[in-house]
Design a protein around this motif. Structure first.
Motif, PDB file in Angstrom:
ATOM      1  N   ILE A  59       0.838  -1.203   0.000  1.00 26.93           N
ATOM      2  CA  ILE A  59       0.000   0.000   0.000  1.00 26.93           C
ATOM      3  C   ILE A  59       0.868   1.246   0.000  1.00 26.93           C
ATOM      4  O   ILE A  59       0.589   2.228  -0.697  1.00 26.93           O
ATOM      5  CB  ILE A  59      -0.953  -0.006   1.202  1.00 26.93           C
ATOM      6  CG1 ILE A  59      -2.075  -1.023   0.994  1.00 26.93           C
ATOM      7  CG2 ILE A  59      -1.545   1.387   1.445  1.00 26.93           C
ATOM      8  CD1 ILE A  59      -3.044  -0.681  -0.109  1.00 26.93           C
ATOM      9  N   ALA A  96      -8.464   2.070   6.613  1.00 25.09           N
ATOM     10  CA  ALA A  96      -8.416   2.031   5.154  1.00 25.09           C
ATOM     11  C   ALA A  96      -7.851   0.709   4.657  1.00 25.09           C
ATOM     12  O   ALA A  96      -8.379   0.116   3.708  1.00 25.09           O
ATOM     13  CB  ALA A  96      -7.584   3.197   4.626  1.00 25.09           C
ATOM     14  N   GLU A  97      -6.788   0.224   5.285  1.00 25.41           N
ATOM     15  CA  GLU A  97      -6.221  -1.058   4.875  1.00 25.41           C
ATOM     16  C   GLU A  97      -7.238  -2.178   5.087  1.00 25.41           C
ATOM     17  O   GLU A  97      -7.358  -3.090   4.269  1.00 25.41           O
ATOM     18  CB  GLU A  97      -4.945  -1.347   5.658  1.00 25.41           C
ATOM     19  CG  GLU A  97      -3.763  -0.507   5.211  1.00 25.41           C
ATOM     20  CD  GLU A  97      -2.451  -0.980   5.809  1.00 25.41           C
ATOM     21  OE1 GLU A  97      -2.419  -2.078   6.410  1.00 25.41           O
ATOM     22  OE2 GLU A  97      -1.449  -0.249   5.685  1.00 25.41           O
ATOM     23  N   TYR A 100      -9.914  -1.758   2.211  1.00 23.91           N
ATOM     24  CA  TYR A 100      -9.392  -2.090   0.883  1.00 23.91           C
ATOM     25  C   TYR A 100      -9.066  -3.575   0.781  1.00 23.91           C
ATOM     26  O   TYR A 100      -9.312  -4.208  -0.246  1.00 23.91           O
ATOM     27  CB  TYR A 100      -8.148  -1.253   0.562  1.00 23.91           C
ATOM     28  CG  TYR A 100      -8.467   0.140   0.080  1.00 23.91           C
ATOM     29  CD1 TYR A 100      -8.175   0.537  -1.209  1.00 23.91           C
ATOM     30  CD2 TYR A 100      -9.076   1.068   0.919  1.00 23.91           C
ATOM     31  CE1 TYR A 100      -8.469   1.819  -1.668  1.00 23.91           C
ATOM     32  CE2 TYR A 100      -9.373   2.352   0.485  1.00 23.91           C
ATOM     33  CZ  TYR A 100      -9.065   2.716  -0.808  1.00 23.91           C
ATOM     34  OH  TYR A 100      -9.377   3.972  -1.237  1.00 23.91           O
ATOM     35  N   GLN A 101      -8.491  -4.127   1.846  1.00 23.73           N
ATOM     36  CA  GLN A 101      -8.149  -5.547   1.812  1.00 23.73           C
ATOM     37  C   GLN A 101      -9.403  -6.397   1.695  1.00 23.73           C
ATOM     38  O   GLN A 101      -9.444  -7.353   0.913  1.00 23.73           O
ATOM     39  CB  GLN A 101      -7.357  -5.937   3.062  1.00 23.73           C
ATOM     40  CG  GLN A 101      -6.887  -7.382   3.047  1.00 23.73           C
ATOM     41  CD  GLN A 101      -5.866  -7.668   4.139  1.00 23.73           C
ATOM     42  OE1 GLN A 101      -5.281  -6.762   4.702  1.00 23.73           O
ATOM     43  NE2 GLN A 101      -5.670  -8.931   4.441  1.00 23.73           N
ATOM     44  N   ARG A 103     -12.340  -5.449   0.472  1.00 25.96           N
ATOM     45  CA  ARG A 103     -12.973  -5.222  -0.824  1.00 25.96           C
ATOM     46  C   ARG A 103     -12.289  -6.041  -1.917  1.00 25.96           C
ATOM     47  O   ARG A 103     -12.932  -6.707  -2.719  1.00 25.96           O
ATOM     48  CB  ARG A 103     -12.910  -3.734  -1.184  1.00 25.96           C
ATOM     49  CG  ARG A 103     -13.781  -2.851  -0.329  1.00 25.96           C
ATOM     50  CD  ARG A 103     -15.212  -2.842  -0.799  1.00 25.96           C
ATOM     51  NE  ARG A 103     -16.038  -2.011   0.037  1.00 25.96           N
ATOM     52  CZ  ARG A 103     -17.055  -1.278  -0.397  1.00 25.96           C
ATOM     53  NH1 ARG A 103     -17.362  -1.292  -1.674  1.00 25.96           N
ATOM     54  NH2 ARG A 103     -17.779  -0.578   0.436  1.00 25.96           N
ATOM     55  N   LEU A 104     -10.953  -5.971  -1.948  1.00 27.35           N
ATOM     56  CA  LEU A 104     -10.216  -6.705  -2.978  1.00 27.35           C
ATOM     57  C   LEU A 104     -10.276  -8.203  -2.744  1.00 27.35           C
ATOM     58  O   LEU A 104     -10.423  -8.989  -3.681  1.00 27.35           O
ATOM     59  CB  LEU A 104      -8.760  -6.222  -3.001  1.00 27.35           C
ATOM     60  CG  LEU A 104      -8.548  -4.814  -3.559  1.00 27.35           C
ATOM     61  CD1 LEU A 104      -7.128  -4.338  -3.253  1.00 27.35           C
ATOM     62  CD2 LEU A 104      -8.812  -4.769  -5.057  1.00 27.35           C
ATOM     63  N   TRP A 144      -8.616   2.903 -10.969  1.00 29.34           N
ATOM     64  CA  TRP A 144      -7.644   3.495 -10.048  1.00 29.34           C
ATOM     65  C   TRP A 144      -7.345   4.909 -10.497  1.00 29.34           C
ATOM     66  O   TRP A 144      -6.911   5.126 -11.626  1.00 29.34           O
ATOM     67  CB  TRP A 144      -6.351   2.678 -10.044  1.00 29.34           C
ATOM     68  CG  TRP A 144      -6.568   1.194  -9.950  1.00 29.34           C
ATOM     69  CD1 TRP A 144      -7.049   0.361 -10.941  1.00 29.34           C
ATOM     70  CD2 TRP A 144      -6.342   0.358  -8.821  1.00 29.34           C
ATOM     71  NE1 TRP A 144      -7.118  -0.928 -10.486  1.00 29.34           N
ATOM     72  CE2 TRP A 144      -6.686  -0.974  -9.187  1.00 29.34           C
ATOM     73  CE3 TRP A 144      -5.840   0.594  -7.528  1.00 29.34           C
ATOM     74  CZ2 TRP A 144      -6.574  -2.042  -8.322  1.00 29.34           C
ATOM     75  CZ3 TRP A 144      -5.723  -0.472  -6.651  1.00 29.34           C
ATOM     76  CH2 TRP A 144      -6.083  -1.779  -7.046  1.00 29.34           C
ATOM     77  N   ASP A 157      -7.344   7.114  -5.205  1.00 31.38           N
ATOM     78  CA  ASP A 157      -8.694   6.595  -4.992  1.00 31.38           C
ATOM     79  C   ASP A 157      -8.873   5.338  -5.837  1.00 31.38           C
ATOM     80  O   ASP A 157      -8.185   5.152  -6.853  1.00 31.38           O
ATOM     81  CB  ASP A 157      -9.757   7.628  -5.357  1.00 31.38           C
ATOM     82  CG  ASP A 157     -11.075   7.427  -4.610  1.00 31.38           C
ATOM     83  OD1 ASP A 157     -11.213   6.377  -3.931  1.00 31.38           O
ATOM     84  OD2 ASP A 157     -11.953   8.306  -4.688  1.00 31.38           O
ATOM     85  N   VAL A 158      -9.790   4.489  -5.411  1.00 34.63           N
ATOM     86  CA  VAL A 158     -10.095   3.242  -6.115  1.00 34.63           C
ATOM     87  C   VAL A 158     -11.606   3.121  -6.240  1.00 34.63           C
ATOM     88  O   VAL A 158     -12.338   3.381  -5.281  1.00 34.63           O
ATOM     89  CB  VAL A 158      -9.530   2.009  -5.372  1.00 34.63           C
ATOM     90  CG1 VAL A 158      -9.814   0.738  -6.170  1.00 34.63           C
ATOM     91  CG2 VAL A 158      -8.034   2.156  -5.129  1.00 34.63           C
ATOM     92  N   LEU A 165     -14.040   5.004  -3.353  1.00 32.65           N
ATOM     93  CA  LEU A 165     -13.987   4.810  -1.908  1.00 32.65           C
ATOM     94  C   LEU A 165     -13.605   6.071  -1.140  1.00 32.65           C
ATOM     95  O   LEU A 165     -14.225   6.398  -0.125  1.00 32.65           O
ATOM     96  CB  LEU A 165     -13.015   3.676  -1.560  1.00 32.65           C
ATOM     97  CG  LEU A 165     -13.444   2.266  -1.961  1.00 32.65           C
ATOM     98  CD1 LEU A 165     -12.499   1.243  -1.346  1.00 32.65           C
ATOM     99  CD2 LEU A 165     -14.875   1.982  -1.535  1.00 32.65           C
TER     100      LEU A 165
END
Length: 203
Positions: A59, A96-97, A100-101, A103-104, A144, A157-158, A165
């Motif tokens: 990240i 945030a991690e 994002y983790q 979500r992915l 992205w 941002d993603v 997000l």
């Protein structure tokens, strides 16, 4: 919620579509960096602790964490005290991690392929990708937004399923602080609590 999207951050869909040509440098940055993120999450040879540590480093290489941290505070970025900023930065980084983790990881994909990009203006590019493989029945689109140039690109941002997000987080965070009478500590406590429970999935 989406009615309040700040145009200075992303721009309207029309302005994005009408913008310039593709940027190969930005595309290569996302291909390499984002693929690493996907690969880390798909790696079953690491323990959870090892995966989290590797994800954290990835990240840092991929995203402009300080810029995102300031952006999501919205108007409160101008009034937050240095001690509050430090406390918020720590809480937001963990949150945030976590988001994002999850979500992915929810896509269970193994491969990421860049399908194109749109230059909004020099140094500001939206790179479009497809995540596939793993347990995915069909590829999933992820976009992205990257800022920079040359070898100094960073994601800010993603977009998952049409939702950016960082923009959504800014709206939610500012609303939370507003409802708390401007008390940023309430948001910090909420973020710390949210990390302790599963993040909402992207399904």
């Amino acid at each position: 919620m989406l009615a309040a999207i700040p145009l200075a951050w992303l721009g309207s869909p029309a302005s994005v579509m009408a913008a310039g040509a593709r940027d190969p440098g930005a595309e290569q940055f996302v291909q390499t960096g984002a693929q690493r993120i996907i690969s880390v999450l798909a790696d079953r040879g690491q323990t959870a602790a090892q995966k989290n540590a590797t994800f954290h480093r990835a990240i840092d290489e991929l995203a402009d964490v300080p810029k995102i941290t300031g952006f999501v505070l919205g108007k409160y970025a101008r009034t937050i005290t240095p001690p509050q900023r430090e406390q918020f930065a720590t809480a937001f980084r963990a949150y945030a991690e976590h988001v994002y983790q999850n979500r992915l990881d929810d896509y269970h994909g193994e491969l990421l392929k860049v399908t194109g990009s749109v230059v909004r203006k020099p140094g500001d590019v939206v790179v479009n990708t497809l995540v596939s493989g793993g347990q995915l029945g069909q590829p999933v689109a992820v976009s992205w937004r990257v800022l920079g140039g040359g070898s100094a690109w960073k994601v800010v941002d993603v977009q998952f399923k049409g939702v950016w997000l960082a923009i959504t987080q800014q709206q939610d965070f500012v609303s939370t602080i507003d409802n708390a009478g401007g008390n940023i500590g309430v948001l910090i406590t909420q973020l710390q609590r949210d990390v302790q429970r599963p993040a909402p999935h992207a399904r």
